[in-house]
Design a protein around this motif. Structure first.
Motif, PDB file in Angstrom:
ATOM      1  N   THR A  40       0.310  71.730  39.353  1.00 13.70           N
ATOM      2  CA  THR A  40       1.489  72.148  40.132  1.00 13.70           C
ATOM      3  C   THR A  40       2.614  72.617  39.209  1.00 13.70           C
ATOM      4  OG1 THR A  40       2.532  69.974  40.173  1.00 13.70           O
ATOM      5  CG2 THR A  40       1.005  70.474  41.963  1.00 13.70           C
ATOM      6  N   PHE A  45       3.288  81.443  42.617  1.00  6.27           N
ATOM      7  CA  PHE A  45       3.260  81.832  44.027  1.00  6.27           C
ATOM      8  C   PHE A  45       3.159  83.352  44.169  1.00  6.27           C
ATOM      9  CE2 PHE A  45       5.900  77.885  44.129  1.00  6.27           C
ATOM     10  CZ  PHE A  45       4.889  77.101  44.649  1.00  6.27           C
ATOM     11  N   PRO A 104       7.392  77.895  49.459  1.00  7.56           N
ATOM     12  CA  PRO A 104       6.434  77.917  50.577  1.00  7.56           C
ATOM     13  C   PRO A 104       6.382  76.627  51.375  1.00  7.56           C
ATOM     14  CG  PRO A 104       5.293  78.015  48.461  1.00  7.56           C
ATOM     15  CD  PRO A 104       6.740  77.954  48.145  1.00  7.56           C
ATOM     16  N   TYR A 105       7.090  75.598  50.925  1.00  7.52           N
ATOM     17  CA  TYR A 105       7.045  74.309  51.623  1.00  7.52           C
ATOM     18  C   TYR A 105       8.272  74.089  52.511  1.00  7.52           C
ATOM     19  CZ  TYR A 105       3.722  74.074  47.900  1.00  7.52           C
ATOM     20  OH  TYR A 105       2.717  74.396  47.051  1.00  7.52           O
ATOM     21  N   TYR A 136      -0.998  77.487  55.629  1.00 10.51           N
ATOM     22  CA  TYR A 136      -1.795  77.507  54.393  1.00 10.51           C
ATOM     23  C   TYR A 136      -1.168  76.565  53.354  1.00 10.51           C
ATOM     24  CZ  TYR A 136      -3.856  79.228  50.067  1.00 10.51           C
ATOM     25  OH  TYR A 136      -4.489  79.305  48.862  1.00 10.51           O
ATOM     26  N   TYR A 137       0.147  76.633  53.228  1.00  9.33           N
ATOM     27  CA  TYR A 137       0.819  75.806  52.224  1.00  9.33           C
ATOM     28  C   TYR A 137       1.115  74.387  52.727  1.00  9.33           C
ATOM     29  CZ  TYR A 137       1.408  79.689  49.035  1.00  9.33           C
ATOM     30  OH  TYR A 137       1.162  80.716  48.158  1.00  9.33           O
ATOM     31  N   ASN A 138       1.208  74.221  54.042  1.00 10.98           N
ATOM     32  CA  ASN A 138       1.478  72.889  54.612  1.00 10.98           C
ATOM     33  C   ASN A 138       0.363  72.530  55.585  1.00 10.98           C
ATOM     34  OD1 ASN A 138       4.463  72.695  53.618  1.00 10.98           O
ATOM     35  ND2 ASN A 138       4.297  74.683  54.607  1.00 10.98           N
TER      36      ASN A 138
ATOM     37  N   LEU B 219       6.253  69.527  47.946  1.00 16.85           N
ATOM     38  CA  LEU B 219       4.808  69.774  47.923  1.00 16.85           C
ATOM     39  C   LEU B 219       4.117  68.726  48.786  1.00 16.85           C
ATOM     40  CD1 LEU B 219       5.214  71.626  45.303  1.00 16.85           C
ATOM     41  CD2 LEU B 219       3.070  70.671  44.567  1.00 16.85           C
TER      42      LEU B 219
END
Lengths: 239, 257
Positions: A40, A45, A104-105, A136-138, B219
């Motif tokens: 991570t 991205f 993206p979150y 997709y991200y969550n 995340l």
């Protein structure tokens, strides 16, 4: 001089010994989750929707989340501007994509953008695209999936099913305030005036926005009129 | 050991006397006020925006303090030759450098912790709670400050002008955040010569994205257990130790006329 050199060598040996000890311990305990953590660190991205200068600024400063927050504030301001409403918010989808690329979150970006695009602007395709990125991200976020389902049922004109999914999203507490307005309007379309009245009353009491309050008063007046008509028709025996 | 702490205490007091803490107080109030105002505009997401901007403000304040401290001490130590008083004392140059590093870290941690408590206090005042990730992000910033302070002071030992020292440190911070993208670039089809160059950059500069927990707070599978902290600590102290050795060697070789 000799003493200081010995000290330096001692420190280097100590350092490598410590490093070896800790690395060995890491490998033995749980390397997989550690590998995930460091993956991570180096994640990259999608850059498609972010202007290159902005992208460079986000990467060089390490303030990616903050830049996403600034864009979010700007998008909310854009959505609140009456001038843009006349033009049907042409940049809304693009702005939401920029925020999604930077962070993206950021879940509210998807729910807010998806709700506005699908239920208020009739651009269901763009809304679904945005929610797909969000899911997709969550992947664990059910709210996004339920909103997608609501949009699909809205497209198929099955409003009863739309209500069920919207209610779930609102009850989860993660949905934007705007979704309550959308649910209230859906109730009006379904001729469930008492539920619609209750929701608009809640909005009227809770909202701090003058525009939203005016909208609530307007909607409540229309609902009262419809309810009175309904009562009159019932008395007169007209269905 | 005693002499190292004496130097650290002296450095800490010297920086406080140079009104760096006052600059921080003004900055902290300005950042907190701006943070609060911007979060009000964020349509139902005030808490997250407030925390994000707050953490960004903390990092910015820490970096700014470091750059200011480096500039101020370079002028007094090297330009006004106050360092002469220190190097004639019965202590090695390594001990002196270590003491200064500890003093710098002390002032930086005071500012980072002060601001993080201020942000948490404002949130508490408005009835919002601060989650564990916030404090993990703060610890990440504290560790980042250790590396940046050591690197900054190493540059102070190498550099020949105040502007040079500040610029080297600033570029290290910028490139340190870019390293995550460098790794991505290394997996692309580029010439092997470029890969060697990029790899050198990757291992020479500190990877500050390791400490950038504030950008990875949301995340969905974010894990920060003892194993990760061990690795982060190992990286912090390994890198700091090497940077310190470079600074020490440069200080030993530096000629004072």
């Amino acid at each position: 001089m000799l003493r200081s050199d010995v000290r330096k060598i001692f420190l280097i040996v100590l350092f490598f010994g410590l490093q070896g000890f800790l690395s060995n311990k890491n490998l033995k305990s749980d390397f997989n989750s550690n590998e995930y953590f460091f993956s991570t660190v180096n994640q990259h991205f999608s850059v498609k929707h972010v202007p290159s200068i902005l992208r460079a600024a986000a990467d060089l400063s390490g303030f990616r989340t903050i830049m996403a927050d600034f864009f979010w504030i700007e998008t909310v301001e854009y959505y609140g501007d009456f001038k843009n409403q006349k033009l049907l918010y042409p940049d809304l989808y693009q702005d939401c994509r920029v925020i999604a690329s930077l962070n993206p979150y950021f879940e509210i970006n998807y729910t807010f953008g998806g709700a506005a695009l699908a239920f208020e602007l009739g651009r269901s395709g763009q809304a679904i695209n945005l929610l797909k990125i969000g899911s997709y991200y969550n992947p664990k976020d059910v709210v996004l999936k339920y909103m997608m389902a609501a949009i699909v049922y809205q497209h198929l004109h099955q409003l009863n099913k739309v209500v069920a999914f919207l209610k779930y999203d609102i009850d989860s507490g993660k949905a934007p305030q705007r979704l309550i307005n959308i649910l209230a309007n859906t109730y009006i379309k379904l001729k469930k005036y008492s539920q619609a009245k209750h929701l608009w009353e809640v909005i009227l009491h809770k909202t701090h926005s003058v525009t939203e309050r005016e909208e609530a008063v307007r909607k409540l007046a229309a609902i009262y009129k419809l309810l009175n008509e309904k009562k009159y028709n019932r008395r007169a025996g007209i269905e | 050991m005693k002499s190292i702490f004496k130097i650290a205490k002296f450095t800490y007091r010297e920086l406080i006397r140079n009104h760096i803490a006052i600059v921080w107080v003004i900055f902290a109030i300005a950042i907190a006020a701006l943070d609060y105002l911007l979060s009000m505009l964020s349509y139902g997401y005030q808490k997250q925006v407030f925390i994000d901007l707050g953490l960004g403000g903390i990092e910015f304040a820490g970096v700014l303090t470091l750059l200011l401290s480096l500039a101020v001490t370079y002028v007094t130590e090297f330009d006004q030759r106050a360092i002469y008083l220190q190097i004639v004392k019965p202590l090695t140059k390594g001990e002196y450098l270590l003491g200064r590093i500890l003093g710098f870290i002390g002032i930086n941690w005071t500012i980072v912790l002060g601001m993080s408590f201020l942000i948490a206090g404002i949130l508490w005042f408005y009835g919002a709670s601060v989650n564990i990730m916030y404090w993990e992000a703060v610890i990440g910033l504290l560790l980042e400050m250790i590396i940046l302070n050591v690197v900054g002071l190493t540059f102070q030992m190498i550099g020949t002008s105040m502007a040079g020292v500040v610029l080297y440190t600033l570029f290290t911070i910028i490139l340190g955040h870019l390293l995550a993208n460098l790794k991505w670039l290394l997996h692309k089809h580029i010439s092997s010569f470029m890969k060697i160059i990029l790899n050198i950059f990757y291992y020479i500069f500190p990877n500050l994205e390791i400490f950038n927990i504030k950008d990875r707070m949301y995340l969905p599978h974010h894990v920060l257990s003892l194993v990760q902290w061990e690795s982060i600590l190992l990286y912090t102290f390994t890198y700091s130790f090497f940077a310190f050795l470079v600074g020490w060697i440069a200080f030993e070789k530096r000629e004072f006329k």
